[in-house]
Scaffold this motif. Structure first.
Motif, PDB file in Angstrom:
ATOM      1  N   VAL A 119      -7.289  10.700   2.355  1.00  0.00           N
ATOM      2  CA  VAL A 119      -7.312  12.149   2.126  1.00  0.00           C
ATOM      3  C   VAL A 119      -8.107  12.822   2.806  1.00  0.00           C
ATOM      4  CG1 VAL A 119      -6.602  11.460  -0.352  1.00  0.00           C
ATOM      5  CG2 VAL A 119      -9.099  12.142   0.100  1.00  0.00           C
ATOM      6  N   ALA A 120      -9.157  12.106   3.368  1.00  0.00           N
ATOM      7  CA  ALA A 120     -10.106  12.788   4.332  1.00  0.00           C
ATOM      8  C   ALA A 120      -9.765  13.747   5.653  1.00  0.00           C
ATOM      9  CB  ALA A 120     -11.356  11.981   4.538  1.00  0.00           C
ATOM     10  N   ASP A 121     -10.293  14.548   5.811  1.00  0.00           N
ATOM     11  CA  ASP A 121     -10.196  15.116   7.231  1.00  0.00           C
ATOM     12  C   ASP A 121     -10.617  14.353   8.221  1.00  0.00           C
ATOM     13  OD1 ASP A 121      -9.393  18.027   5.830  1.00  0.00           O
ATOM     14  OD2 ASP A 121     -11.385  17.744   5.241  1.00  0.00           O
ATOM     15  N   LYS A 122     -11.701  13.837   8.028  1.00  0.00           N
ATOM     16  CA  LYS A 122     -12.159  12.489   9.071  1.00  0.00           C
ATOM     17  C   LYS A 122     -12.351  11.392   8.555  1.00  0.00           C
ATOM     18  CE  LYS A 122     -13.905  15.756  12.837  1.00  0.00           C
ATOM     19  NZ  LYS A 122     -15.004  16.297  13.672  1.00  0.00           N
ATOM     20  N   ILE A 123     -11.953  10.424   9.045  1.00  0.00           N
ATOM     21  CA  ILE A 123     -12.590   9.106   8.413  1.00  0.00           C
ATOM     22  C   ILE A 123     -13.276   8.304   9.418  1.00  0.00           C
ATOM     23  CG2 ILE A 123     -11.589   6.657   7.586  1.00  0.00           C
ATOM     24  CD1 ILE A 123      -9.134   7.915   7.095  1.00  0.00           C
ATOM     25  N   PHE A 124     -14.672   7.983   9.257  1.00  0.00           N
ATOM     26  CA  PHE A 124     -15.590   7.188  10.206  1.00  0.00           C
ATOM     27  C   PHE A 124     -15.822   5.857   9.669  1.00  0.00           C
ATOM     28  CE2 PHE A 124     -16.785  11.829   9.740  1.00  0.00           C
ATOM     29  CZ  PHE A 124     -16.696  12.210  10.908  1.00  0.00           C
ATOM     30  N   LEU A 125     -15.981   4.921  10.612  1.00  0.00           N
ATOM     31  CA  LEU A 125     -16.144   3.580  10.500  1.00  0.00           C
ATOM     32  C   LEU A 125     -17.219   3.061  11.264  1.00  0.00           C
ATOM     33  CD1 LEU A 125     -15.331   0.804   8.971  1.00  0.00           C
ATOM     34  CD2 LEU A 125     -13.648   0.542  10.891  1.00  0.00           C
ATOM     35  N   ASN A 126     -18.390   2.174  10.657  1.00  0.00           N
ATOM     36  CA  ASN A 126     -19.425   1.835  11.615  1.00  0.00           C
ATOM     37  C   ASN A 126     -18.820   0.870  12.560  1.00  0.00           C
ATOM     38  OD1 ASN A 126     -21.452  -0.622  12.281  1.00  0.00           O
ATOM     39  ND2 ASN A 126     -22.334   0.788  10.670  1.00  0.00           N
ATOM     40  N   PRO A 127     -19.438   0.874  13.729  1.00  0.00           N
ATOM     41  CA  PRO A 127     -18.805   0.033  14.881  1.00  0.00           C
ATOM     42  C   PRO A 127     -18.849  -1.327  14.633  1.00  0.00           C
ATOM     43  CG  PRO A 127     -20.194   2.024  15.635  1.00  0.00           C
ATOM     44  CD  PRO A 127     -20.225   1.868  14.289  1.00  0.00           C
ATOM     45  N   GLN A 128     -19.557  -1.713  13.631  1.00  0.00           N
ATOM     46  CA  GLN A 128     -19.773  -3.333  13.554  1.00  0.00           C
ATOM     47  C   GLN A 128     -18.980  -3.527  12.171  1.00  0.00           C
ATOM     48  OE1 GLN A 128     -20.900  -5.209  15.785  1.00  0.00           O
ATOM     49  NE2 GLN A 128     -21.399  -3.377  17.067  1.00  0.00           N
ATOM     50  N   GLY A 129     -18.377  -2.554  11.684  1.00  0.00           N
ATOM     51  CA  GLY A 129     -17.790  -2.686  10.532  1.00  0.00           C
ATOM     52  C   GLY A 129     -16.176  -3.304  10.374  1.00  0.00           C
ATOM     53  N   SER A 130     -15.505  -3.214   9.189  1.00  0.00           N
ATOM     54  CA  SER A 130     -14.193  -3.638   9.064  1.00  0.00           C
ATOM     55  C   SER A 130     -13.409  -2.902   8.349  1.00  0.00           C
ATOM     56  CB  SER A 130     -14.159  -5.144   8.659  1.00  0.00           C
ATOM     57  OG  SER A 130     -14.714  -5.305   7.340  1.00  0.00           O
ATOM     58  N   LEU A 131     -11.921  -3.133   8.249  1.00  0.00           N
ATOM     59  CA  LEU A 131     -11.195  -2.419   7.653  1.00  0.00           C
ATOM     60  C   LEU A 131      -9.956  -3.497   7.026  1.00  0.00           C
ATOM     61  CD1 LEU A 131      -9.704   1.130   8.096  1.00  0.00           C
ATOM     62  CD2 LEU A 131      -8.146  -0.762   7.318  1.00  0.00           C
ATOM     63  N   LEU A 132      -9.743  -3.516   5.793  1.00  0.00           N
ATOM     64  CA  LEU A 132      -8.668  -4.252   5.399  1.00  0.00           C
ATOM     65  C   LEU A 132      -7.417  -3.892   5.104  1.00  0.00           C
ATOM     66  CD1 LEU A 132      -8.153  -7.301   4.068  1.00  0.00           C
ATOM     67  CD2 LEU A 132      -8.612  -6.472   1.983  1.00  0.00           C
ATOM     68  N   PHE A 133      -6.538  -4.236   5.692  1.00  0.00           N
ATOM     69  CA  PHE A 133      -5.007  -3.710   5.831  1.00  0.00           C
ATOM     70  C   PHE A 133      -4.147  -4.821   5.759  1.00  0.00           C
ATOM     71  CE2 PHE A 133      -1.184  -1.138   6.681  1.00  0.00           C
ATOM     72  CZ  PHE A 133      -1.267  -0.194   5.591  1.00  0.00           C
ATOM     73  N   LYS A 134      -3.696  -5.453   4.589  1.00  0.00           N
ATOM     74  CA  LYS A 134      -2.642  -6.823   4.709  1.00  0.00           C
ATOM     75  C   LYS A 134      -1.811  -6.786   3.972  1.00  0.00           C
ATOM     76  CE  LYS A 134      -5.582  -9.475   1.701  1.00  0.00           C
ATOM     77  NZ  LYS A 134      -6.185 -10.844   1.593  1.00  0.00           N
ATOM     78  N   GLY A 135      -1.514  -5.640   3.097  1.00  0.00           N
ATOM     79  CA  GLY A 135      -0.233  -5.528   2.150  1.00  0.00           C
ATOM     80  C   GLY A 135      -0.882  -6.018   0.752  1.00  0.00           C
ATOM     81  N   LEU A 136       0.179  -6.341  -0.381  1.00  0.00           N
ATOM     82  CA  LEU A 136      -0.076  -6.824  -1.574  1.00  0.00           C
ATOM     83  C   LEU A 136       0.586  -8.147  -1.901  1.00  0.00           C
ATOM     84  CD1 LEU A 136       0.125  -3.435  -3.554  1.00  0.00           C
ATOM     85  CD2 LEU A 136      -1.802  -4.537  -2.594  1.00  0.00           C
ATOM     86  N   ALA A 137      -0.088  -8.796  -2.947  1.00  0.00           N
ATOM     87  CA  ALA A 137       0.781 -10.151  -3.085  1.00  0.00           C
ATOM     88  C   ALA A 137       0.243 -10.404  -4.784  1.00  0.00           C
ATOM     89  CB  ALA A 137       0.159 -11.415  -2.409  1.00  0.00           C
ATOM     90  N   SER A 138       0.782 -11.244  -5.309  1.00  0.00           N
ATOM     91  CA  SER A 138       0.496 -11.661  -6.783  1.00  0.00           C
ATOM     92  C   SER A 138       0.818 -12.952  -6.758  1.00  0.00           C
ATOM     93  CB  SER A 138       1.705 -11.005  -7.593  1.00  0.00           C
ATOM     94  OG  SER A 138       1.503 -11.579  -9.067  1.00  0.00           O
ATOM     95  N   GLU A 139      -0.109 -13.736  -7.440  1.00  0.00           N
ATOM     96  CA  GLU A 139      -0.191 -15.146  -7.795  1.00  0.00           C
ATOM     97  C   GLU A 139      -0.270 -15.372  -9.450  1.00  0.00           C
ATOM     98  OE1 GLU A 139      -3.424 -17.083  -5.854  1.00  0.00           O
ATOM     99  OE2 GLU A 139      -2.730 -16.659  -4.041  1.00  0.00           O
ATOM    100  N   VAL A 140       0.741 -16.432  -9.877  1.00  0.00           N
ATOM    101  CA  VAL A 140       0.588 -16.818 -11.274  1.00  0.00           C
ATOM    102  C   VAL A 140       0.165 -18.311 -11.381  1.00  0.00           C
ATOM    103  CG1 VAL A 140       2.242 -16.955 -13.431  1.00  0.00           C
ATOM    104  CG2 VAL A 140       2.614 -15.191 -11.603  1.00  0.00           C
ATOM    105  N   VAL A 141      -0.734 -18.441 -12.031  1.00  0.00           N
ATOM    106  CA  VAL A 141      -1.182 -19.904 -12.460  1.00  0.00           C
ATOM    107  C   VAL A 141      -0.424 -20.555 -13.830  1.00  0.00           C
ATOM    108  CG1 VAL A 141      -3.257 -21.079 -13.188  1.00  0.00           C
ATOM    109  CG2 VAL A 141      -3.559 -19.153 -11.762  1.00  0.00           C
ATOM    110  N   PHE A 142       0.216 -21.665 -13.259  1.00  0.00           N
ATOM    111  CA  PHE A 142       1.001 -22.155 -14.326  1.00  0.00           C
ATOM    112  C   PHE A 142       0.156 -23.673 -14.889  1.00  0.00           C
ATOM    113  CE2 PHE A 142       3.816 -20.101 -11.770  1.00  0.00           C
ATOM    114  CZ  PHE A 142       4.821 -19.834 -12.604  1.00  0.00           C
ATOM    115  N   LEU A 143       0.213 -23.401 -16.362  1.00  0.00           N
ATOM    116  CA  LEU A 143      -0.644 -24.591 -17.013  1.00  0.00           C
ATOM    117  C   LEU A 143       0.099 -25.665 -17.520  1.00  0.00           C
ATOM    118  CD1 LEU A 143      -2.748 -21.904 -18.980  1.00  0.00           C
ATOM    119  CD2 LEU A 143      -3.468 -23.123 -16.770  1.00  0.00           C
TER     120      LEU A 143
END
Length: 308
Positions: free
Chosen positions: A147-171
């Motif tokens: 939503v920001a007018d400007k998005i800044f990131l540290n040059p040594q930083g990171s950004l996670l963008f990989k989609g969504l997933a779901s897991e179900v544990v079966f007992l």
């Protein structure tokens, strides 16, 4: 008689120790209340920036008490209602120049985050700025940061963008090894809450409803990012599926962020934006302090000033 006095004095000593400990704890609680109630306040001056971190879980409604006692001492509690109300107040407050989103991981659900995002978009209609900065953007924090007018990131930083997933544990297998047999009564194919107890994989119906839910959430995230960052949804999906965002440089290359800068450079950018000169400090008020001040209903808003 000697034994009687021995046990009597031992009991008295134990009683005194218990009273001492209770008094000590009570004193600590009272001291925390007094310290919270008597904190110094300063009037918010012109060009103050509302700093939003959202680093703690967000409840639906904030407590009327201004603190909650924890092992680390008094801790103010801000709910979703406080955040939304404060964004409305900040929109009309002439002393608030803009918003600084200081984001990393946000421990809250996507529905709560979407409400805050909509409120921030409404704030922008005032003409005031919103800037976002982080060393590490999680997927949720980046969604809010867009939503920001400007998005800044540290040059040594990171950004996670990989989609969504779901897991179900079966007992089921574990229960069989323990010789436990579950007796489940359910009605309808889409009643899947108990499936992990008697199945070893998702039923087609459960897979369908989880897929629909995840796709709905993901499409909302993509739509929001696409509208504000001007990146097409197919392109966003391609970037997520291929894990194109591996480094800060990748985030800049694919236009996920506007600039790679360190924290001291960000402060200089703030000073230029606020036109206050390099020798002056940028003044911030955090969301918790803004909530406390707003409820006092004084002619001028007050808050804490943080020199960075």
């Amino acid at each position: 008689m000697k034994q009687f006095f021995k046990f009597m004095f031992a009991s008295m000593l134990g009683t005194f120790l218990v009273i001492f400990l209770i008094s000590l704890i009570s004193f600590g609680i009272v001291a925390a209340i007094v310290a919270t109630a008597s904190s110094d306040e300063t009037v918010i001056s012109k060009n103050t920036v509302l700093r939003i971190t959202l680093s703690k879980p967000i409840v639906d409604r904030g407590s009327k008490m201004k603190f909650t006692m924890g092992f680390a001492g008094p801790d103010k509690n801000v709910g979703l209602n406080d955040i939304l109300d404060n964004l409305k107040k900040a929109k009309k407050d002439d002393n608030i120049a803009g918003i600084y989103l200081d984001l990393s991981e946000i421990p809250t659900g996507i529905s709560t985050l979407s409400e805050i995002r909509e409120a921030l978009l409404d704030f922008k209609t005032s003409g005031k700025f919103i800037w976002a900065y982080s060393e590490v953007y999680s997927q949720k924090s980046y969604y809010l940061a867009t939503v920001a007018d400007k998005i800044f990131l540290n040059p040594q930083g990171s950004l996670l963008f990989k989609g969504l997933a779901s897991e179900v544990v079966f007992l089921k297998g574990t229960l069989e090894k323990l010789d436990i047999k579950m007796q489940v009564i359910r009605h309808g194919k889409f009643k899947a809450a108990t499936e992990p107890l008697f199945l070893d994989k998702m039923s087609p119906e459960n897979r369908k409803q989880i897929t629909e839910y995840i796709n709905g959430v993901w499409n909302e995230i993509l739509t929001g990012i696409s509208e504000t960052r001007k990146i097409g949804i197919p392109e966003l999906n391609r970037i997520a599926d291929s894990l194109k965002i591996q480094t800060a440089a990748n985030a800049l290359k694919y236009k996920f962020v506007d600039q790679l800068i360190y924290k001291d450079e960000l402060i200089s950018e703030f000073k230029k934006k606020l036109n206050i000169g390099e020798k002056k400090n940028v003044e911030y008020v955090n969301m918790t302090s803004y909530t406390t001040v707003a409820e006092k209903k004084k002619p001028g808003l007050a808050g804490d000033k943080i020199a960075v």
